[in-house]
Design a protein around this motif. Structure first.
Motif, PDB file in Angstrom:
ATOM      1  N   LEU A 177       0.658  -1.352   0.129  1.00 25.18           N
ATOM      2  CA  LEU A 177      -0.186  -0.266   0.073  1.00 25.18           C
ATOM      3  C   LEU A 177       1.019   1.000   0.262  1.00 25.18           C
ATOM      4  O   LEU A 177       0.539   2.379  -0.993  1.00 25.18           O
ATOM      5  N   SER A 178       2.267   1.055   0.665  1.00 26.28           N
ATOM      6  CA  SER A 178       2.870   2.159   0.239  1.00 26.28           C
ATOM      7  C   SER A 178       3.190   2.626  -0.565  1.00 26.28           C
ATOM      8  O   SER A 178       3.855   3.456  -0.610  1.00 26.28           O
ATOM      9  N   ARG A 229       1.274   2.046  -3.070  1.00 23.22           N
ATOM     10  CA  ARG A 229       1.325   2.872  -3.948  1.00 23.22           C
ATOM     11  C   ARG A 229       0.445   4.214  -4.035  1.00 23.22           C
ATOM     12  O   ARG A 229      -0.910   4.577  -4.394  1.00 23.22           O
ATOM     13  N   PHE A 280       0.160   5.046  -0.477  1.00 20.15           N
ATOM     14  CA  PHE A 280      -0.403   5.808   0.877  1.00 20.15           C
ATOM     15  C   PHE A 280       0.551   6.232   1.993  1.00 20.15           C
ATOM     16  O   PHE A 280       1.467   5.726   1.116  1.00 20.15           O
ATOM     17  N   ASP A 281       0.309   6.690   2.662  1.00 18.26           N
ATOM     18  CA  ASP A 281       1.156   6.834   3.661  1.00 18.26           C
ATOM     19  C   ASP A 281       2.026   6.463   4.753  1.00 18.26           C
ATOM     20  O   ASP A 281       1.171   5.134   5.544  1.00 18.26           O
ATOM     21  N   GLN A 282       3.066   5.513   4.423  1.00 22.29           N
ATOM     22  CA  GLN A 282       3.326   4.881   5.458  1.00 22.29           C
ATOM     23  C   GLN A 282       3.435   4.342   6.341  1.00 22.29           C
ATOM     24  O   GLN A 282       3.369   3.231   7.560  1.00 22.29           O
ATOM     25  N   LYS A 307       1.433   6.386   8.974  1.00 23.30           N
ATOM     26  CA  LYS A 307      -0.381   5.642   9.370  1.00 23.30           C
ATOM     27  C   LYS A 307      -0.567   4.353   9.218  1.00 23.30           C
ATOM     28  O   LYS A 307      -1.024   4.142  10.273  1.00 23.30           O
ATOM     29  N   LEU A 308       0.279   3.898   7.953  1.00 17.17           N
ATOM     30  CA  LEU A 308      -0.778   2.448   7.396  1.00 17.17           C
ATOM     31  C   LEU A 308       0.798   1.571   8.853  1.00 17.17           C
ATOM     32  O   LEU A 308      -0.274   0.025   9.301  1.00 17.17           O
TER      33      LEU A 308
END
Length: 91
Positions: A35-36, A38, A40-42, A44-45
């Motif tokens: 997801l990072s 893609r 997204f903020d790593q 926060k994930l």
């Protein structure tokens, strides 16, 4: 129509809860990594999935990139530490 949208949101929320709590740590780390990539903020994930940020970003939070070992050389030559489990007896 609205019922299907609400049910779909509930199912997605249940899937996210399952993924963040019950998946093995290795799979959660892979999900965070994918997801990072893609966008997204790593951080926060990683917080959401209860994992640490990967060492690939150079954040120095895990300490695995250090060239010197954390333990001193004289501590490794001594006898191994014995761990004692304290039990509390209820009477």
């Amino acid at each position: 129509m609205w019922q299907q949208v609400i049910v779909a949101l509930i199912v997605v929320a249940a899937l996210v809860h399952f993924c963040t709590k019950y998946l093995p740590a290795a799979l959660r780390k892979q999900i965070v990594y994918l997801l990072s990539r893609r966008g997204f903020d790593q951080n926060k994930l990683a917080k959401l999935f209860n994992t640490k940020s990967s060492c690939g970003d150079g954040c120095a939070s895990c300490g695995s990139c250090e060239t010197t070992p954390a333990a001193s050389s004289d501590a490794s030559s001594s006898a191994p530490l014995k761990r004692v489990i304290m039990l509390r007896v209820q009477r």
